[in-house]
Write a protein that holds these residues in place. Sequence first.
Motif, PDB file in Angstrom:
ATOM      1  N   PRO A  47       0.804  -1.224   0.000  1.00 38.69           N
ATOM      2  CA  PRO A  47       0.000   0.000   0.000  1.00 38.69           C
ATOM      3  C   PRO A  47       0.837   1.274   0.000  1.00 38.69           C
ATOM      4  CG  PRO A  47      -0.857  -1.576   1.591  1.00 38.69           C
ATOM      5  CD  PRO A  47       0.466  -2.112   1.127  1.00 38.69           C
ATOM      6  N   ASP A  48       1.952   1.268   0.728  1.00 38.60           N
ATOM      7  CA  ASP A  48       2.818   2.455   0.777  1.00 38.60           C
ATOM      8  C   ASP A  48       3.436   2.732  -0.586  1.00 38.60           C
ATOM      9  OD1 ASP A  48       2.284   2.661   3.495  1.00 38.60           O
ATOM     10  OD2 ASP A  48       4.034   1.454   4.051  1.00 38.60           O
ATOM     11  N   ILE A  49       3.873   1.667  -1.272  1.00 39.19           N
ATOM     12  CA  ILE A  49       4.469   1.845  -2.607  1.00 39.19           C
ATOM     13  C   ILE A  49       3.423   2.377  -3.577  1.00 39.19           C
ATOM     14  CG2 ILE A  49       5.525   0.629  -4.552  1.00 39.19           C
ATOM     15  CD1 ILE A  49       6.676  -1.358  -2.448  1.00 39.19           C
ATOM     16  N   CYS A  50       2.228   1.806  -3.549  1.00 38.12           N
ATOM     17  CA  CYS A  50       1.154   2.272  -4.440  1.00 38.12           C
ATOM     18  C   CYS A  50       0.822   3.742  -4.165  1.00 38.12           C
ATOM     19  CB  CYS A  50      -0.095   1.421  -4.250  1.00 38.12           C
ATOM     20  SG  CYS A  50       0.058  -0.284  -4.825  1.00 38.12           S
ATOM     21  N   ALA A  51       0.696   4.086  -2.888  1.00 38.12           N
ATOM     22  CA  ALA A  51       0.362   5.474  -2.532  1.00 38.12           C
ATOM     23  C   ALA A  51       1.449   6.432  -2.988  1.00 38.12           C
ATOM     24  CB  ALA A  51       0.143   5.570  -1.020  1.00 38.12           C
ATOM     25  N   ARG A  52       2.699   6.012  -2.885  1.00 37.59           N
ATOM     26  CA  ARG A  52       3.804   6.879  -3.306  1.00 37.59           C
ATOM     27  C   ARG A  52       3.756   7.155  -4.804  1.00 37.59           C
ATOM     28  NH1 ARG A  52       7.711   3.921  -1.678  1.00 37.59           N
ATOM     29  NH2 ARG A  52       8.650   3.189  -3.624  1.00 37.59           N
TER      30      ARG A  52
END
Length: 287
Positions: A47-52
């Motif tokens: 999720p953090d990678i996608c949000a970034r």
Amino acid sequence: MAPRVSIGVPIYNGASLLSQSLDCLARQSLRDFEVILSDNGSTDATPDICARFAAKDSRFRHVRHTKTLPVLENFYFARDAADAPYFLWRAYDDLSDDTYLEVLADLLDARAETVLAVPMVRRDASAGTTAREFPYPDIDSAPRLSRLHAQMFENSACWFYGMWRLSACRELTGRIHALYPDPWGADHLAILAAALGDGVRGTNATAFRQRIIHETRDYMPRPKPGFAEMRDRNARFGATCRALVAASDLAAAEKRKVEGWLPRYVRRRCHRRDRIWKAWLRQTLRH
């Protein structure tokens, strides 16, 4: 205005390789695209990678599911969220040439009848696999049945990750799912359905890079199928193949010829005979 290409990325716990795959998409020479990041309730850094990526590039859209869906549901969610006339799926651990979108979109533009544009496939070597190339065969000017035979027996499952005409993708994969609601072999059935309609064209001017990295591919573990399951699945896969042939616009004599190819096709594209035999042997030895 809708983009030219939509890319669906169904992901579950793909943090180990996801950034590389998304960087590859961001570098594409064709700039007019959207990426639908369908995060299937991941529990790692996905999720953090996608949000970034979504924060720094408006073409990336992060959709996070609050619970983990069955694999095919997440694939079809990404398909149904697409807005562009052309569509492709991208696995979190696969890559492609930077010209991938441009070359395949041009191939779809060239012929209205084409519903699936496919590339050369390069498979990386990793533990338990060997590096291989699957070039697109030189068949586009051959007679129709010759093209169909090559597209059935000289293809790669990675053609599924080529570029689809979205309307045809939705229709074909929806029809197949109604007949065969099983993720095992569904990619080959989609390719077969497109080929039966004479809708597959390919090129070696761009390449898809498949990475089979076993230590990262057990994110949705499934037990090894047993003898009865393999037999049942091959029977259902074969019945779906026959239904697709029957529904095609081939002449009656052509349909009979293709039906004669199907036993070998089923053994090659679903469960192979040697694996069924090994499953039977394991079962026999246990008893």
